[in-house]
Design an enzyme around this catalytic site. Sequence first.
Site: not given
Length: 278
Positions: A169, A216, A268
Amino acid sequence: MPVRLARTIRFCVNPPAEPEGGGATASRATGGDNGFGGKPAMSGLGRFYELTVRCEGTPDPTTGYLVNIKDVDRAARDGALPVIAAACDDRPWTDPAALVHELIPPIDERLGGIVTGVTWNLTPTYSVSAEKHDMATVTIRQRFDFAASHRLHVPDMSDDENRAIFGKCNNPSGHGHNYQVEPVVDVNLGEDRRSRFSLAQLEAVTDEHVIERFDHKNLNCDTDEFGGPSGVNPSVEHIAAVCYELLAEPIRRASEGTARLRSVTVWETDRTCAVFEG
Protein backbone atom coordinates in the site's frame (compact mmCIF):
# COMPACT_ATOMS: atom_id res chain seq x y z
CA MET A 1 -29.71 -13.91 30.98
CA PRO A 2 -31.31 -11.72 28.28
CA VAL A 3 -30.30 -12.30 24.67
CA ARG A 4 -31.04 -10.53 21.40
CA LEU A 5 -32.25 -12.47 18.38
CA ALA A 6 -32.72 -11.20 14.82
CA ARG A 7 -34.64 -12.96 12.06
CA THR A 8 -34.88 -11.82 8.41
CA ILE A 9 -38.04 -12.65 6.48
CA ARG A 10 -38.17 -12.30 2.68
CA PHE A 11 -41.50 -11.83 0.96
CA CYS A 12 -43.10 -10.42 -2.17
CA VAL A 13 -46.03 -8.04 -2.44
CA ASN A 14 -47.70 -9.14 -5.64
CA PRO A 15 -50.26 -7.47 -7.88
CA PRO A 16 -53.68 -9.07 -8.28
CA ALA A 17 -53.79 -11.81 -10.88
CA GLU A 18 -55.17 -11.14 -14.34
CA PRO A 19 -58.96 -10.87 -14.55
CA GLU A 20 -60.62 -14.19 -15.21
CA GLY A 21 -63.80 -14.75 -17.16
CA GLY A 22 -64.11 -11.14 -18.26
CA GLY A 23 -64.66 -9.54 -14.90
CA ALA A 24 -63.67 -10.78 -11.47
CA THR A 25 -60.05 -10.43 -10.36
CA ALA A 26 -58.38 -13.54 -9.02
CA SER A 27 -57.00 -13.36 -5.50
CA ARG A 28 -53.42 -12.25 -4.98
CA ALA A 29 -50.88 -15.12 -5.18
CA THR A 30 -49.67 -16.16 -1.74
CA GLY A 31 -47.89 -19.46 -2.39
CA GLY A 32 -44.23 -20.35 -2.51
CA ASP A 33 -42.00 -22.43 -0.29
CA ASN A 34 -38.66 -20.75 -1.01
CA GLY A 35 -38.02 -18.60 2.05
CA PHE A 36 -34.69 -17.50 0.62
CA GLY A 37 -36.25 -16.22 -2.59
CA GLY A 38 -39.32 -14.81 -0.89
CA LYS A 39 -42.51 -16.25 0.55
CA PRO A 40 -45.01 -15.42 -0.90
CA ALA A 41 -43.12 -16.00 -4.12
CA MET A 42 -42.85 -13.41 -6.86
CA SER A 43 -45.82 -13.19 -9.21
CA GLY A 44 -46.09 -10.76 -12.09
CA LEU A 45 -44.50 -7.38 -11.43
CA GLY A 46 -44.25 -7.88 -7.70
CA ARG A 47 -42.20 -6.05 -5.10
CA PHE A 48 -39.49 -7.98 -3.23
CA TYR A 49 -38.73 -6.91 0.36
CA GLU A 50 -36.82 -8.10 3.40
CA LEU A 51 -37.90 -7.46 6.97
CA THR A 52 -35.54 -8.09 9.88
CA VAL A 53 -37.31 -8.50 13.22
CA ARG A 54 -35.27 -7.91 16.36
CA CYS A 55 -36.32 -9.57 19.63
CA GLU A 56 -34.95 -9.53 23.16
CA GLY A 57 -35.66 -11.63 26.23
CA THR A 58 -34.68 -14.62 28.31
CA PRO A 59 -34.48 -17.99 26.49
CA ASP A 60 -36.46 -20.97 27.69
CA PRO A 61 -34.08 -22.94 29.96
CA THR A 62 -35.10 -26.26 28.43
CA THR A 63 -35.27 -25.56 24.70
CA GLY A 64 -32.78 -22.71 24.64
CA TYR A 65 -35.20 -20.78 22.43
CA LEU A 66 -36.08 -17.15 22.99
CA VAL A 67 -38.73 -17.71 20.31
CA ASN A 68 -39.24 -20.25 17.57
CA ILE A 69 -38.09 -18.61 14.33
CA LYS A 70 -41.06 -20.16 12.54
CA ASP A 71 -43.28 -18.11 14.84
CA VAL A 72 -41.30 -14.98 13.93
CA ASP A 73 -41.78 -15.75 10.24
CA ARG A 74 -45.50 -16.29 10.71
CA ALA A 75 -45.92 -13.15 12.84
CA ALA A 76 -44.14 -11.00 10.25
CA ARG A 77 -46.07 -12.38 7.30
CA ASP A 78 -49.43 -12.29 9.08
CA GLY A 79 -48.84 -8.98 10.86
CA ALA A 80 -46.59 -6.77 8.72
CA LEU A 81 -47.18 -7.99 5.18
CA PRO A 82 -50.85 -6.88 5.09
CA VAL A 83 -49.84 -3.39 6.27
CA ILE A 84 -47.22 -3.09 3.52
CA ALA A 85 -49.50 -4.60 0.87
CA ALA A 86 -52.32 -2.20 1.72
CA ALA A 87 -49.96 0.76 1.43
CA CYS A 88 -48.63 -0.52 -1.91
CA ASP A 89 -52.22 -0.77 -3.20
CA ASP A 90 -53.77 2.35 -1.70
CA ARG A 91 -50.87 4.72 -0.96
CA PRO A 92 -47.93 3.74 -3.19
CA TRP A 93 -46.42 7.22 -2.72
CA THR A 94 -46.04 6.63 1.04
CA ASP A 95 -42.59 7.35 2.46
CA PRO A 96 -41.38 4.06 4.02
CA ALA A 97 -40.08 6.08 6.96
CA ALA A 98 -43.66 7.03 7.79
CA LEU A 99 -44.84 3.41 7.61
CA VAL A 100 -42.12 1.37 9.29
CA HIS A 101 -43.33 2.01 12.87
CA GLU A 102 -46.73 0.57 11.93
CA LEU A 103 -45.07 -2.80 11.31
CA ILE A 104 -43.96 -3.28 14.91
CA PRO A 105 -47.26 -3.59 16.89
CA PRO A 106 -48.87 -6.42 14.87
CA ILE A 107 -45.68 -8.46 15.02
CA ASP A 108 -45.03 -7.69 18.68
CA GLU A 109 -48.57 -8.65 19.68
CA ARG A 110 -48.20 -12.04 18.01
CA LEU A 111 -44.84 -12.67 19.70
CA GLY A 112 -45.83 -11.68 23.22
CA GLY A 113 -44.10 -8.32 23.51
CA ILE A 114 -40.50 -9.36 22.86
CA VAL A 115 -39.96 -7.33 19.65
CA THR A 116 -37.56 -4.41 20.05
CA GLY A 117 -37.52 -3.14 16.47
CA VAL A 118 -37.57 -3.86 12.75
CA THR A 119 -35.47 -3.05 9.70
CA TRP A 120 -37.20 -2.93 6.33
CA ASN A 121 -34.86 -3.50 3.37
CA LEU A 122 -36.53 -1.95 0.35
CA THR A 123 -33.55 -2.57 -1.95
CA PRO A 124 -30.22 -4.36 -1.46
CA THR A 125 -28.68 -1.02 -0.39
CA TYR A 126 -31.55 1.02 1.10
CA SER A 127 -33.30 0.35 4.40
CA VAL A 128 -35.41 2.05 7.06
CA SER A 129 -35.37 0.96 10.70
CA ALA A 130 -37.55 1.67 13.73
CA GLU A 131 -37.28 0.89 17.43
CA LYS A 132 -40.27 0.15 19.65
CA HIS A 133 -38.98 2.39 22.45
CA ASP A 134 -38.63 5.43 20.15
CA MET A 135 -41.72 6.00 18.04
CA ALA A 136 -40.55 9.46 16.96
CA THR A 137 -37.39 8.41 15.11
CA VAL A 138 -36.56 6.30 12.08
CA THR A 139 -33.13 5.38 10.76
CA ILE A 140 -32.37 5.34 7.04
CA ARG A 141 -29.37 3.77 5.36
CA GLN A 142 -28.20 3.94 1.76
CA ARG A 143 -24.99 2.69 0.18
CA PHE A 144 -22.96 4.51 -2.48
CA ASP A 145 -19.74 3.78 -4.30
CA PHE A 146 -16.79 5.61 -5.80
CA ALA A 147 -13.50 4.56 -7.36
CA ALA A 148 -10.28 6.22 -6.21
CA SER A 149 -6.57 5.60 -5.88
CA HIS A 150 -4.35 6.35 -2.91
CA ARG A 151 -0.99 5.73 -1.34
CA LEU A 152 -0.51 5.10 2.36
CA HIS A 153 2.54 7.12 3.35
CA VAL A 154 3.51 9.23 6.36
CA PRO A 155 6.02 11.95 5.39
CA ASP A 156 7.45 12.19 8.92
CA MET A 157 8.50 8.53 8.79
CA SER A 158 11.42 7.11 6.84
CA ASP A 159 10.88 5.23 3.59
CA ASP A 160 11.92 2.01 5.32
CA GLU A 161 9.41 2.60 8.13
CA ASN A 162 6.63 3.34 5.65
CA ARG A 163 7.36 0.19 3.67
CA ALA A 164 7.51 -1.89 6.86
CA ILE A 165 4.10 -0.66 8.04
CA PHE A 166 2.14 -0.24 4.80
CA GLY A 167 3.77 -2.84 2.55
CA LYS A 168 2.33 -2.82 -0.99
CA CYS A 169 0.00 0.00 0.00
CA ASN A 170 3.09 2.25 0.12
CA ASN A 171 3.75 1.75 -3.61
CA PRO A 172 4.89 5.21 -4.87
CA SER A 173 2.55 4.88 -7.87
CA GLY A 174 -0.42 4.20 -5.59
CA HIS A 175 -3.18 1.65 -5.99
CA GLY A 176 -6.95 1.74 -6.37
CA HIS A 177 -10.15 0.65 -4.64
CA ASN A 178 -13.84 0.57 -5.41
CA TYR A 179 -14.99 2.10 -2.14
CA GLN A 180 -18.50 1.73 -0.76
CA VAL A 181 -19.93 4.35 1.59
CA GLU A 182 -22.99 3.94 3.82
CA PRO A 183 -24.31 6.92 5.78
CA VAL A 184 -26.72 6.07 8.61
CA VAL A 185 -29.14 8.89 9.42
CA ASP A 186 -31.58 9.25 12.32
CA VAL A 187 -34.66 11.22 11.28
CA ASN A 188 -37.20 12.79 13.65
CA LEU A 189 -40.71 12.31 12.24
CA GLY A 190 -42.39 15.05 14.22
CA GLU A 191 -45.96 15.07 15.46
CA ASP A 192 -47.44 14.56 11.99
CA ARG A 193 -45.41 11.33 11.49
CA ARG A 194 -43.84 12.75 8.33
CA SER A 195 -40.14 12.76 7.46
CA ARG A 196 -38.49 16.05 6.53
CA PHE A 197 -35.51 14.21 5.10
CA SER A 198 -35.97 11.81 2.20
CA LEU A 199 -33.85 9.21 0.46
CA ALA A 200 -33.59 11.58 -2.50
CA GLN A 201 -32.12 14.28 -0.24
CA LEU A 202 -29.63 11.83 1.27
CA GLU A 203 -28.54 10.78 -2.20
CA ALA A 204 -28.18 14.38 -3.39
CA VAL A 205 -26.16 15.43 -0.34
CA THR A 206 -23.86 12.41 -0.50
CA ASP A 207 -23.33 12.80 -4.24
CA GLU A 208 -22.41 16.47 -3.89
CA HIS A 209 -20.17 16.28 -0.84
CA VAL A 210 -18.53 12.85 -1.14
CA ILE A 211 -18.96 11.13 -4.49
CA GLU A 212 -18.23 14.13 -6.73
CA ARG A 213 -15.33 15.09 -4.49
CA PHE A 214 -13.55 11.71 -4.45
CA ASP A 215 -14.76 9.62 -7.40
CA HIS A 216 -12.00 8.80 -9.92
CA LYS A 217 -9.50 10.91 -7.99
CA ASN A 218 -6.07 10.28 -6.58
CA LEU A 219 -6.84 11.00 -2.94
CA ASN A 220 -3.28 12.02 -2.11
CA CYS A 221 -2.88 14.37 -5.08
CA ASP A 222 -6.37 15.62 -5.98
CA THR A 223 -8.03 16.34 -2.63
CA ASP A 224 -7.47 18.79 0.21
CA GLU A 225 -8.65 16.26 2.80
CA PHE A 226 -5.87 13.74 2.06
CA GLY A 227 -3.28 15.82 0.19
CA GLY A 228 -1.10 18.77 1.06
CA PRO A 229 0.26 19.83 4.45
CA SER A 230 -3.07 19.56 6.27
CA GLY A 231 -4.23 16.27 4.70
CA VAL A 232 -4.45 13.01 6.63
CA ASN A 233 -3.17 9.63 5.48
CA PRO A 234 -6.00 8.11 3.35
CA SER A 235 -6.52 4.93 5.36
CA VAL A 236 -10.03 3.50 5.33
CA GLU A 237 -10.36 4.68 8.93
CA HIS A 238 -9.54 8.27 7.96
CA ILE A 239 -11.75 8.10 4.87
CA ALA A 240 -14.74 7.11 7.04
CA ALA A 241 -14.04 9.99 9.44
CA VAL A 242 -13.63 12.53 6.63
CA CYS A 243 -16.86 11.38 4.95
CA TYR A 244 -18.68 11.85 8.25
CA GLU A 245 -17.29 15.37 8.63
CA LEU A 246 -18.29 16.26 5.07
CA LEU A 247 -21.86 14.96 5.44
CA ALA A 248 -22.94 15.80 8.98
CA GLU A 249 -23.66 19.52 8.56
CA PRO A 250 -25.17 19.33 5.03
CA ILE A 251 -27.59 16.64 6.25
CA ARG A 252 -28.58 18.80 9.21
CA ARG A 253 -29.18 21.79 6.94
CA ALA A 254 -31.07 19.84 4.27
CA SER A 255 -33.41 18.41 6.93
CA GLU A 256 -33.88 21.74 8.72
CA GLY A 257 -32.42 20.17 11.83
CA THR A 258 -34.69 17.11 11.90
CA ALA A 259 -32.05 14.59 10.80
CA ARG A 260 -28.73 13.64 12.38
CA LEU A 261 -25.93 11.65 10.80
CA ARG A 262 -25.31 8.76 13.18
CA SER A 263 -22.39 7.06 11.44
CA VAL A 264 -20.59 6.43 8.16
CA THR A 265 -19.23 3.05 7.12
CA VAL A 266 -16.64 2.81 4.35
CA TRP A 267 -15.73 -0.51 2.74
CA GLU A 268 -12.28 -0.62 1.15
CA THR A 269 -12.81 -4.21 0.01
CA ASP A 270 -15.51 -6.79 0.70
CA ARG A 271 -13.45 -7.87 3.71
CA THR A 272 -12.35 -4.54 5.19
CA CYS A 273 -14.46 -1.66 6.42
CA ALA A 274 -14.29 1.13 8.98
CA VAL A 275 -17.14 2.79 10.88
CA PHE A 276 -16.98 6.35 12.18
CA GLU A 277 -19.70 7.37 14.65
CA GLY A 278 -20.42 10.94 15.55
